[in-house]
Design a protein around this motif. Structure first.
Motif, PDB file in Angstrom:
ATOM      1  N   THR A 156      46.903  42.273  34.871  1.00 20.69           N
ATOM      2  CA  THR A 156      46.239  42.146  33.580  1.00 20.69           C
ATOM      3  C   THR A 156      46.449  40.709  33.123  1.00 20.69           C
ATOM      4  OG1 THR A 156      46.661  44.453  33.001  1.00 20.69           O
ATOM      5  CG2 THR A 156      46.115  42.963  31.195  1.00 20.69           C
ATOM      6  N   THR A 157      45.372  40.058  32.721  1.00 18.03           N
ATOM      7  CA  THR A 157      45.464  38.686  32.238  1.00 18.03           C
ATOM      8  C   THR A 157      44.393  38.479  31.181  1.00 18.03           C
ATOM      9  OG1 THR A 157      45.664  36.361  32.926  1.00 18.03           O
ATOM     10  CG2 THR A 157      43.960  37.685  34.034  1.00 18.03           C
ATOM     11  N   GLN A 158      44.462  37.352  30.496  1.00 18.95           N
ATOM     12  CA  GLN A 158      43.491  37.095  29.438  1.00 18.95           C
ATOM     13  C   GLN A 158      43.189  35.612  29.329  1.00 18.95           C
ATOM     14  OE1 GLN A 158      45.644  38.784  26.118  1.00 18.95           O
ATOM     15  NE2 GLN A 158      46.204  36.752  25.377  1.00 18.95           N
ATOM     16  N   GLY A 159      42.088  35.313  28.653  1.00 19.96           N
ATOM     17  CA  GLY A 159      41.696  33.934  28.409  1.00 19.96           C
ATOM     18  C   GLY A 159      40.834  33.871  27.162  1.00 19.96           C
ATOM     19  N   ASP A 160      40.874  32.744  26.484  1.00 19.24           N
ATOM     20  CA  ASP A 160      40.090  32.573  25.257  1.00 19.24           C
ATOM     21  C   ASP A 160      38.602  32.373  25.547  1.00 19.24           C
ATOM     22  OD1 ASP A 160      42.285  32.874  23.600  1.00 19.24           O
ATOM     23  OD2 ASP A 160      42.743  30.736  23.617  1.00 19.24           O
ATOM     24  N   ILE A 161      38.296  31.735  26.689  1.00 22.91           N
ATOM     25  CA  ILE A 161      36.918  31.511  27.108  1.00 22.91           C
ATOM     26  C   ILE A 161      36.791  31.933  28.569  1.00 22.91           C
ATOM     27  CG2 ILE A 161      36.478  29.652  25.440  1.00 22.91           C
ATOM     28  CD1 ILE A 161      36.945  27.647  27.707  1.00 22.91           C
ATOM     29  N   LEU A 162      35.567  32.110  29.049  1.00 18.24           N
ATOM     30  CA  LEU A 162      35.364  32.603  30.412  1.00 18.24           C
ATOM     31  C   LEU A 162      35.959  31.683  31.469  1.00 18.24           C
ATOM     32  CD1 LEU A 162      31.778  34.113  30.210  1.00 18.24           C
ATOM     33  CD2 LEU A 162      33.961  35.315  30.313  1.00 18.24           C
ATOM     34  N   ASP A 163      35.845  30.375  31.288  1.00 20.29           N
ATOM     35  CA  ASP A 163      36.434  29.440  32.256  1.00 20.29           C
ATOM     36  C   ASP A 163      37.946  29.626  32.354  1.00 20.29           C
ATOM     37  OD1 ASP A 163      34.012  28.323  32.959  1.00 20.29           O
ATOM     38  OD2 ASP A 163      34.226  26.591  31.636  1.00 20.29           O
ATOM     39  N   ARG A 170      40.264  31.078  35.630  1.00 18.38           N
ATOM     40  CA  ARG A 170      41.449  30.358  36.136  1.00 18.38           C
ATOM     41  C   ARG A 170      42.687  31.253  36.101  1.00 18.38           C
ATOM     42  NH1 ARG A 170      39.399  26.304  32.924  1.00 18.38           N
ATOM     43  NH2 ARG A 170      41.045  26.591  31.382  1.00 18.38           N
ATOM     44  N   MET A 171      42.838  31.989  35.012  1.00 16.16           N
ATOM     45  CA  MET A 171      43.990  32.880  34.878  1.00 16.16           C
ATOM     46  C   MET A 171      43.952  33.991  35.927  1.00 16.16           C
ATOM     47  SD  MET A 171      45.751  31.513  32.503  1.00 16.16           S
ATOM     48  CE  MET A 171      46.918  32.765  32.021  1.00 16.16           C
ATOM     49  N   ILE A 172      42.765  34.523  36.196  1.00 11.79           N
ATOM     50  CA  ILE A 172      42.619  35.550  37.234  1.00 11.79           C
ATOM     51  C   ILE A 172      42.998  34.972  38.586  1.00 11.79           C
ATOM     52  CG2 ILE A 172      40.938  36.929  38.527  1.00 11.79           C
ATOM     53  CD1 ILE A 172      39.516  37.415  35.810  1.00 11.79           C
ATOM     54  N   GLY A 173      42.499  33.780  38.892  1.00 13.52           N
ATOM     55  CA  GLY A 173      42.837  33.141  40.169  1.00 13.52           C
ATOM     56  C   GLY A 173      44.332  32.950  40.330  1.00 13.52           C
ATOM     57  N   ASP A 174      44.995  32.462  39.289  1.00 14.67           N
ATOM     58  CA  ASP A 174      46.451  32.272  39.339  1.00 14.67           C
ATOM     59  C   ASP A 174      47.173  33.602  39.533  1.00 14.67           C
ATOM     60  OD1 ASP A 174      46.127  29.560  38.957  1.00 14.67           O
ATOM     61  OD2 ASP A 174      46.713  29.599  36.836  1.00 14.67           O
ATOM     62  N   ALA A 175      46.725  34.635  38.811  1.00 12.41           N
ATOM     63  CA  ALA A 175      47.374  35.943  38.899  1.00 12.41           C
ATOM     64  C   ALA A 175      47.200  36.568  40.282  1.00 12.41           C
ATOM     65  CB  ALA A 175      46.822  36.877  37.821  1.00 12.41           C
ATOM     66  N   VAL A 176      46.015  36.433  40.854  1.00 13.09           N
ATOM     67  CA  VAL A 176      45.760  36.983  42.195  1.00 13.09           C
ATOM     68  C   VAL A 176      46.639  36.280  43.220  1.00 13.09           C
ATOM     69  CG1 VAL A 176      44.022  37.150  44.036  1.00 13.09           C
ATOM     70  CG2 VAL A 176      43.434  37.830  41.702  1.00 13.09           C
ATOM     71  N   MET A 177      46.738  34.965  43.128  1.00  8.42           N
ATOM     72  CA  MET A 177      47.569  34.211  44.077  1.00  8.42           C
ATOM     73  C   MET A 177      49.038  34.614  43.957  1.00  8.42           C
ATOM     74  SD  MET A 177      45.454  32.513  45.828  1.00  8.42           S
ATOM     75  CE  MET A 177      46.431  31.337  46.715  1.00  8.42           C
TER      76      MET A 177
END
Length: 73
Positions: free
Chosen positions: A30-37, A41-48
């Motif tokens: 589970t991750t979040q971001g203020d904007i789609l970009d 990035r947060m999803i990519g970091d979390a997956v890695m």
């Protein structure tokens, strides 16, 4: 693993987005971001960080619970 799909919903508290993926074997991301970009990035970091080296999914998909254009309005 070939691919995983994150469910993306608007966050009522921050005005941003929350993305969730549940691992069927237990756990998940589970991750979040203020904007789609930022969210991507947060999803990519979390997956890695979640998967062992060489075990990362080949594809990461986003499924929006609502149309992102409407979420911005």
């Amino acid at each position: 693993m070939k691919e995983i799909t994150f469910q993306v919903t608007p966050c009522c508290e921050t005005g941003g987005y929350v993305a969730r993926w549940d691992d069927l074997t237990g756990g998940g991301i589970t991750t979040q971001g203020d904007i789609l970009d930022e969210l991507t990035r947060m999803i990519g970091d979390a997956v890695m960080g979640y998967f062992e080296p060489g075990q990362h999914p080949r594809r990461v998909r986003l499924h929006f619970e609502e149309d992102p254009a409407l979420m911005l309005a």
